[in-house]
Write an enzyme that holds these catalytic residues in place. Sequence first.
Site, PDB file in Angstrom:
ATOM      1  N   ASN A  10       9.638  -7.108  -4.386  1.00 27.72           N
ATOM      2  CA  ASN A  10       9.700  -5.689  -4.028  1.00 27.72           C
ATOM      3  C   ASN A  10       9.929  -5.650  -2.525  1.00 27.72           C
ATOM      4  O   ASN A  10       9.013  -5.932  -1.754  1.00 27.72           O
ATOM      5  CB  ASN A  10       8.388  -4.985  -4.403  1.00 27.72           C
ATOM      6  N   LYS A  12      10.447  -3.152  -0.660  1.00 32.01           N
ATOM      7  CA  LYS A  12       9.971  -1.932   0.003  1.00 32.01           C
ATOM      8  C   LYS A  12      11.082  -1.406   0.915  1.00 32.01           C
ATOM      9  O   LYS A  12      12.252  -1.528   0.561  1.00 32.01           O
ATOM     10  CB  LYS A  12       8.660  -2.220   0.749  1.00 32.01           C
ATOM     11  N   HIS A  96       3.968   2.601  -7.878  1.00 31.15           N
ATOM     12  CA  HIS A  96       3.462   1.677  -6.852  1.00 31.15           C
ATOM     13  C   HIS A  96       2.380   2.392  -6.027  1.00 31.15           C
ATOM     14  O   HIS A  96       2.486   3.589  -5.768  1.00 31.15           O
ATOM     15  CB  HIS A  96       4.608   1.217  -5.944  1.00 31.15           C
ATOM     16  N   GLU A  98       1.776   2.502  -2.993  1.00 33.51           N
ATOM     17  CA  GLU A  98       2.261   3.206  -1.794  1.00 33.51           C
ATOM     18  C   GLU A  98       2.799   4.582  -2.164  1.00 33.51           C
ATOM     19  O   GLU A  98       2.653   5.547  -1.409  1.00 33.51           O
ATOM     20  CB  GLU A  98       3.324   2.343  -1.083  1.00 33.51           C
ATOM     21  N   GLU A 168      -1.841  -4.708  -9.148  1.00 34.01           N
ATOM     22  CA  GLU A 168      -1.840  -4.930  -7.706  1.00 34.01           C
ATOM     23  C   GLU A 168      -3.055  -4.238  -7.097  1.00 34.01           C
ATOM     24  O   GLU A 168      -3.023  -3.018  -6.868  1.00 34.01           O
ATOM     25  CB  GLU A 168      -0.579  -4.329  -7.070  1.00 34.01           C
ATOM     26  N   GLY A 174      -0.338  -6.513   1.195  1.00 32.95           N
ATOM     27  CA  GLY A 174       0.020  -6.673   2.605  1.00 32.95           C
ATOM     28  C   GLY A 174      -1.146  -7.040   3.494  1.00 32.95           C
ATOM     29  O   GLY A 174      -1.037  -6.978   4.721  1.00 32.95           O
ATOM     30  N   SER A 214      -0.294  -9.920  -1.766  1.00 34.29           N
ATOM     31  CA  SER A 214      -0.339 -11.109  -0.896  1.00 34.29           C
ATOM     32  C   SER A 214      -0.011 -12.404  -1.628  1.00 34.29           C
ATOM     33  O   SER A 214      -0.566 -13.459  -1.329  1.00 34.29           O
ATOM     34  CB  SER A 214      -1.691 -11.196  -0.172  1.00 34.29           C
TER      35      SER A 214
HETATM   36  O1  LIG Z   1       3.014  -4.261  -2.916  1.00 33.97           O
HETATM   37  C1  LIG Z   1       3.322  -5.390  -3.224  1.00 33.97           C
HETATM   38  C2  LIG Z   1       4.424  -5.635  -4.185  1.00 33.97           C
HETATM   39  O2  LIG Z   1       4.764  -4.473  -4.862  1.00 33.97           O
HETATM   40  C3  LIG Z   1       2.651  -6.571  -2.640  1.00 33.97           C
HETATM   41  O3  LIG Z   1       3.016  -6.667  -1.313  1.00 33.97           O
HETATM   42  P1  LIG Z   1       2.646  -8.007  -0.518  1.00 33.97           P
HETATM   43  O4  LIG Z   1       3.136  -9.155  -1.368  1.00 33.97           O
HETATM   44  O5  LIG Z   1       3.401  -7.885   0.782  1.00 33.97           O
HETATM   45  O6  LIG Z   1       1.158  -8.018  -0.364  1.00 33.97           O
END
Ligand SMILES: O=C(CO)COP(=O)(O)O
Length: 256
Positions: A10, A12, A96, A98, A168, A174, A214
Amino acid sequence: MARTPLLMGNWKMYKTVAEARAFAEALGQQSQKLDSRIEYAICAPYTCLHVLRVMLPAHVHLGAQNVFPEKEGAYTGEIAPGMLAEFGTKFVLAGHSERRMLFGESDQFINQKVKAIVANGMTPVLCVGENSSQKEDGVTKEVVTGQVLQGLDGLSADEVASAIVAYEPVWAIGSGKTATPGDAQEVARAIRAAVAETWSDQAAEGLRILYGGSVKPENVASFVQESDLDGALVGGASLDPASFAAMAEAIRGVLA
Ligand SMILES: O=C(CO)COP(=O)(O)O
């Protein structure tokens, strides 16, 4: 493992078209590391989908990070499911964390997206996860199974069997912190049990469950070797082609 493992990036809101092209070229040069027993996908910004479709190695599928659940209309700035399907997009993320947090997406709205993705012949990747206070309160399984049941509501058992859930934990995204593989496995098992109860054993058996938060080359195998985890949804570590290929190799090691 009866379910096909899936390594999904992903991106982003990262990468220009030029950067996406460079990624695809570099990954193409390492395509011998992409075992055909594993499925791969990149969920890219819309503007990168074209160059990726042309340039990614053939068995790396296209994914989108979002969609608007209407066929067409006066929805300035949005992209319809049919537009993504026409483009050859195979996977679409829905819910997601976010988007839940920054854009106020509700379980009901996310469910509309999931249904629209399925109706257009694509595979929904429903993202779920508890935040840190829910974890502290010990309500992780309730929160996550609630998100799963609401997100997949209205799908048939067959549609659930071919869908994907990405677990997640919000606090792991992150942050450099991960759930322990054992804890992620427990949550995945709870998701499967809730799906079996609501739909069928066959739906629960087919559903693929990814871990995200992560994930990197050093830890991806520890998650994928858990019996109820079928792959990973990777943010930061999916941006670098060498790191993506290294995760592919680590998953191949689990299959060997
Ligand atoms: O949100 C994520 C994947 O959708 C995870 O992000 P990270 O792998 O950067 O922690």
